[in-house]
Design a protein around this motif. Sequence first.
Motif, PDB file in Angstrom:
ATOM      1  N   ALA A   3       7.246  -4.208 -12.032  1.00 11.34           N
ATOM      2  CA  ALA A   3       6.415  -2.610 -11.031  1.00 11.34           C
ATOM      3  C   ALA A   3       6.284  -2.027 -11.206  1.00 11.34           C
ATOM      4  N   ILE A   4       5.360  -0.806 -10.701  1.00 11.64           N
ATOM      5  CA  ILE A   4       5.271   0.245 -11.111  1.00 11.64           C
ATOM      6  C   ILE A   4       4.942   0.990 -10.313  1.00 11.64           C
ATOM      7  N   ILE A   5       6.624   2.021 -10.169  1.00  8.99           N
ATOM      8  CA  ILE A   5       6.356   3.019  -8.674  1.00  8.99           C
ATOM      9  C   ILE A   5       6.514   4.440  -9.324  1.00  8.99           C
ATOM     10  N   ALA A  25       3.669  -5.713  -8.763  1.00 10.70           N
ATOM     11  CA  ALA A  25       2.624  -4.276  -7.359  1.00 10.70           C
ATOM     12  C   ALA A  25       3.442  -2.693  -7.966  1.00 10.70           C
ATOM     13  N   VAL A  26       2.175  -2.366  -7.551  1.00  8.65           N
ATOM     14  CA  VAL A  26       2.540  -0.954  -7.385  1.00  8.65           C
ATOM     15  C   VAL A  26       2.665  -0.299  -6.428  1.00  8.65           C
ATOM     16  N   VAL A  27       3.612   1.009  -6.207  1.00  2.79           N
ATOM     17  CA  VAL A  27       3.596   1.436  -5.165  1.00  2.79           C
ATOM     18  C   VAL A  27       3.868   3.051  -5.474  1.00  2.79           C
ATOM     19  N   ILE A  28       2.683   3.957  -5.347  1.00  2.00           N
ATOM     20  CA  ILE A  28       2.288   5.267  -5.272  1.00  2.00           C
ATOM     21  C   ILE A  28       2.866   6.098  -4.911  1.00  2.00           C
ATOM     22  N   TRP A  40       4.649  -8.573  -2.339  1.00  2.00           N
ATOM     23  CA  TRP A  40       4.525  -9.327  -3.355  1.00  2.00           C
ATOM     24  C   TRP A  40       3.676  -8.949  -4.828  1.00  2.00           C
ATOM     25  N   TYR A  41       3.590 -10.022  -5.377  1.00  2.00           N
ATOM     26  CA  TYR A  41       3.042 -10.074  -7.013  1.00  2.00           C
ATOM     27  C   TYR A  41       1.321  -9.367  -6.299  1.00  2.00           C
ATOM     28  N   GLY A  42       0.798  -8.303  -7.085  1.00  2.96           N
ATOM     29  CA  GLY A  42      -0.284  -7.920  -7.493  1.00  2.96           C
ATOM     30  C   GLY A  42      -0.507  -6.858  -6.087  1.00  2.96           C
ATOM     31  N   CYS A  43       0.580  -6.643  -5.140  1.00  2.77           N
ATOM     32  CA  CYS A  43      -0.295  -5.536  -4.097  1.00  2.77           C
ATOM     33  C   CYS A  43      -0.002  -4.093  -4.564  1.00  2.77           C
ATOM     34  N   VAL A  44      -1.182  -3.409  -3.928  1.00  4.83           N
ATOM     35  CA  VAL A  44      -1.352  -1.751  -4.823  1.00  4.83           C
ATOM     36  C   VAL A  44      -0.605  -1.128  -2.966  1.00  4.83           C
ATOM     37  N   ILE A  45      -0.381  -0.155  -2.924  1.00  2.61           N
ATOM     38  CA  ILE A  45       0.740   0.827  -1.705  1.00  2.61           C
ATOM     39  C   ILE A  45       0.565   2.681  -2.184  1.00  2.61           C
ATOM     40  N   ARG A  46      -0.655   2.870  -1.865  1.00  4.49           N
ATOM     41  CA  ARG A  46      -0.987   4.238  -2.304  1.00  4.49           C
ATOM     42  C   ARG A  46      -0.749   5.108  -1.583  1.00  4.49           C
ATOM     43  N   GLY A  47       0.556   5.915  -1.617  1.00  8.98           N
ATOM     44  CA  GLY A  47       0.541   7.222  -0.255  1.00  8.98           C
ATOM     45  C   GLY A  47      -0.078   8.606  -1.472  1.00  8.98           C
ATOM     46  N   ASP A  48      -1.124   8.448  -1.495  1.00  8.07           N
ATOM     47  CA  ASP A  48      -1.323   9.517  -2.445  1.00  8.07           C
ATOM     48  C   ASP A  48      -1.766  10.834  -1.543  1.00  8.07           C
ATOM     49  N   VAL A  49      -2.083  10.249  -0.589  1.00  5.09           N
ATOM     50  CA  VAL A  49      -3.467  11.509   0.459  1.00  5.09           C
ATOM     51  C   VAL A  49      -2.895  11.756   1.836  1.00  5.09           C
ATOM     52  N   ASN A  50      -1.906  10.470   2.214  1.00  4.48           N
ATOM     53  CA  ASN A  50      -1.371  10.263   3.206  1.00  4.48           C
ATOM     54  C   ASN A  50      -0.080   9.884   3.308  1.00  4.48           C
ATOM     55  N   ARG A  51       0.884   9.891   3.729  1.00  5.53           N
ATOM     56  CA  ARG A  51       1.759   8.529   4.198  1.00  5.53           C
ATOM     57  C   ARG A  51       2.159   7.539   4.848  1.00  5.53           C
ATOM     58  N   ILE A  52       2.590   6.743   3.422  1.00  3.14           N
ATOM     59  CA  ILE A  52       3.018   5.182   4.380  1.00  3.14           C
ATOM     60  C   ILE A  52       3.768   5.167   4.985  1.00  3.14           C
ATOM     61  N   SER A  64      -2.002  -7.892  -1.112  1.00  3.21           N
ATOM     62  CA  SER A  64      -2.848  -6.760  -0.402  1.00  3.21           C
ATOM     63  C   SER A  64      -3.043  -5.000  -0.795  1.00  3.21           C
ATOM     64  N   ILE A  65      -3.751  -4.430  -0.072  1.00  5.21           N
ATOM     65  CA  ILE A  65      -3.815  -3.213  -0.261  1.00  5.21           C
ATOM     66  C   ILE A  65      -3.350  -2.393   0.653  1.00  5.21           C
ATOM     67  N   ILE A  66      -3.054  -1.444   0.344  1.00  5.44           N
ATOM     68  CA  ILE A  66      -2.718  -0.344   1.353  1.00  5.44           C
ATOM     69  C   ILE A  66      -2.782   1.278   1.366  1.00  5.44           C
ATOM     70  N   HIS A  67      -3.744   1.705   1.976  1.00  6.55           N
ATOM     71  CA  HIS A  67      -3.890   3.187   1.927  1.00  6.55           C
ATOM     72  C   HIS A  67      -3.839   4.033   2.838  1.00  6.55           C
ATOM     73  N   CYS A  68      -4.354   5.328   2.635  1.00  8.04           N
ATOM     74  CA  CYS A  68      -4.599   5.910   4.281  1.00  8.04           C
ATOM     75  C   CYS A  68      -5.070   6.719   4.161  1.00  8.04           C
ATOM     76  N   ASN A  69      -5.444   7.332   4.709  1.00  5.94           N
ATOM     77  CA  ASN A  69      -6.829   8.828   4.527  1.00  5.94           C
ATOM     78  C   ASN A  69      -6.158  10.553   4.421  1.00  5.94           C
TER      79      ASN A  69
END
Length: 183
Positions: A3-5, A25-28, A40-52, A64-69
């Motif tokens: 995983a990439i944290i 998985a990638v969590v940023i 799980w495998y292959g998910c991206v959770i990217r909290g780069d421009v707001n919080r998750i 699955s992909i999770i992002h913010c605005n």
Amino acid sequence: MAAIIKAFKGVSPRIHETAFIADGAVVIGDVEIGPESSVWYGCVIRGDVNRIRIGARTNIQDGSIIHCNHDPKGDYRETGGGMPTLIGDGITIGHMALLHACTLEDGSFVGMRAVVMDQAVVQEGAMLAAGALLTPRKVVESGTLWAGSPARHARALTEAERGFLPYSAANYAKLAAAHKQAS
């Protein structure tokens, strides 16, 4: 592949020690993952421009992909603006779901390949069907099933479906613990 944290702009993900983050998985950035949750495998959770924020015993299934605005006025940490993604406790998020700047309340369910857009809400104990497209600012009410593209109210959940929601979250918490132990 592990995983990439990864930190972003000095903010590192905060992941509870009992959470399971699968290989690949990638969590940023500004991401918080609660106890017994799983990514799980292959998910991206990217909290780069707001919080998750992800609560306890929530499972985010493969791909699955999770992002913010972002806040156009500046850094959300200074302005308090933009749109975070807030995911509560005991939630199942099906394979290849896409969540963007939305809210999932405790005990809700998002089906496989569903899309939840900006400021949409899936309330506690509500279900969004597989493949559904929940457009901005729509609200899936507690105890209901929404389906389609765009998603619309389909019907009330059956007793069996209501019972399945907590079962699914608990079952994935057990499965994640087994995967974590096997790692």
